[in-house]
Scaffold this motif. Structure first.
Motif, short mmCIF file in Angstrom:
data_model
loop_
_atom_site.label_atom_id
_atom_site.label_comp_id
_atom_site.label_asym_id
_atom_site.label_seq_id
_atom_site.Cartn_x
_atom_site.Cartn_y
_atom_site.Cartn_z
N ASN A 36 -19.86 24.60 -32.99
CA ASN A 36 -19.51 23.30 -33.56
C ASN A 36 -19.35 22.25 -32.46
O ASN A 36 -19.94 21.18 -32.52
CB ASN A 36 -18.23 23.42 -34.39
CG ASN A 36 -17.83 22.10 -35.01
OD1 ASN A 36 -18.65 21.43 -35.62
ND2 ASN A 36 -16.57 21.72 -34.85
N SER A 37 -18.55 22.57 -31.45
CA SER A 37 -18.35 21.63 -30.34
C SER A 37 -18.65 22.27 -28.99
O SER A 37 -18.55 21.61 -27.96
CB SER A 37 -16.91 21.09 -30.35
OG SER A 37 -15.99 22.17 -30.19
N SER A 38 -19.03 23.53 -28.99
CA SER A 38 -19.30 24.22 -27.73
C SER A 38 -20.72 24.78 -27.71
O SER A 38 -21.37 24.89 -28.75
CB SER A 38 -18.29 25.36 -27.53
OG SER A 38 -18.45 26.33 -28.54
N PHE A 39 -21.15 25.13 -26.51
CA PHE A 39 -22.49 25.69 -26.34
C PHE A 39 -22.50 26.54 -25.08
O PHE A 39 -21.67 26.36 -24.19
CB PHE A 39 -23.55 24.58 -26.24
CG PHE A 39 -23.32 23.65 -25.08
CD1 PHE A 39 -23.92 23.87 -23.85
CD2 PHE A 39 -22.47 22.55 -25.22
CE1 PHE A 39 -23.69 23.01 -22.79
CE2 PHE A 39 -22.23 21.69 -24.16
CZ PHE A 39 -22.85 21.92 -22.94
N SER A 83 -12.09 17.93 -27.21
CA SER A 83 -13.41 18.34 -27.68
C SER A 83 -13.76 17.60 -28.95
O SER A 83 -12.87 17.15 -29.69
CB SER A 83 -13.46 19.85 -27.90
OG SER A 83 -12.64 20.23 -28.98
N THR A 84 -15.04 17.45 -29.18
CA THR A 84 -15.54 16.76 -30.36
C THR A 84 -16.80 17.48 -30.83
O THR A 84 -17.49 18.10 -30.02
CB THR A 84 -15.83 15.27 -30.03
OG1 THR A 84 -16.15 14.57 -31.22
CG2 THR A 84 -16.94 15.11 -29.02
N PRO A 85 -17.09 17.44 -32.13
CA PRO A 85 -18.29 18.13 -32.61
C PRO A 85 -19.57 17.61 -31.94
O PRO A 85 -19.68 16.42 -31.63
CB PRO A 85 -18.31 17.84 -34.11
CG PRO A 85 -16.88 17.56 -34.45
CD PRO A 85 -16.31 16.87 -33.23
N ILE A 86 -20.52 18.51 -31.73
CA ILE A 86 -21.83 18.12 -31.21
C ILE A 86 -22.52 17.32 -32.32
O ILE A 86 -22.66 17.81 -33.44
CB ILE A 86 -22.66 19.35 -30.83
CG1 ILE A 86 -21.96 20.13 -29.70
CG2 ILE A 86 -24.07 18.95 -30.42
CD1 ILE A 86 -22.55 21.50 -29.42
N PRO A 87 -22.92 16.07 -32.05
CA PRO A 87 -23.55 15.25 -33.09
C PRO A 87 -24.84 15.89 -33.61
O PRO A 87 -25.55 16.57 -32.88
CB PRO A 87 -23.85 13.93 -32.38
CG PRO A 87 -23.02 13.93 -31.15
CD PRO A 87 -22.80 15.36 -30.78
#
Length: 149
Positions: A95-98, A131-135
């Motif tokens: 969601n916000s990480s990779f 952290s913020t969600p990946i758009p």
């Protein structure tokens, strides 16, 4: 969402960066110092970020990737003179990480993998430090770059 599959490990390696080994990369033990491999991974990571739009998002909205962790495995020493290729791929997209995988190959050793690595990244709002969600647009670009979209 996991991007790596047993039949196709670690994404598709869409970004490759060639780097010339410098004499100054060597340490007292006459091989490339372990920290240089991390710099090589960073170079490939920044190219990946440029190609998929992470840097655009950072410049426009103050949101971008931040490194949460790094792991490197050294398989074979590298010496001057040589030329390495650093291959980069997103291997997990949350969601916000990779996660990103790296493999470094040596020209002098006929393409042998000399190191592998993983970084754990988080999309961050630099204004809040959270952290913020990946758009969605960025997620789509990553999947397109990995040829999975």
């Amino acid at each position: 969402m996991r991007l790596d599959k047993p039949e196709a490990p670690l994404g598709s390696w869409p970004v490759s960066t060639e780097i010339t080994v410098q004499w100054g990369d060597m340490d007292a033990l006459n091989h490339v110092n372990h920290t240089v491999f991390l710099t090589w991974m960073e170079t490939a990571r920044m190219e990946y970020f440029e190609r998929c739009g992470f840097m655009e998002k950072m410049e426009s909205d103050g949101m971008g990737p931040i490194l949460a962790g790094i792991k490197a495995d050294y398989h074979s020493p590298v010496h001057f003179p040589d030329r390495v290729t650093v291959h980069a791929s997103v291997t997990r997209l949350g969601n916000s990480s990779f996660d990103m995988g790296y493999r470094i190959t040596s020209e002098r050793k006929e393409g042998q993998i000399v190191a592998t690595g993983t970084v754990f990244g988080v999309m961050c709002d630099y204004g809040t430090g959270k952290s913020t969600p990946i758009p969605d647009f960025l997620r789509s670009r990553i999947l397109e770059l990995e040829k999975l979209g």
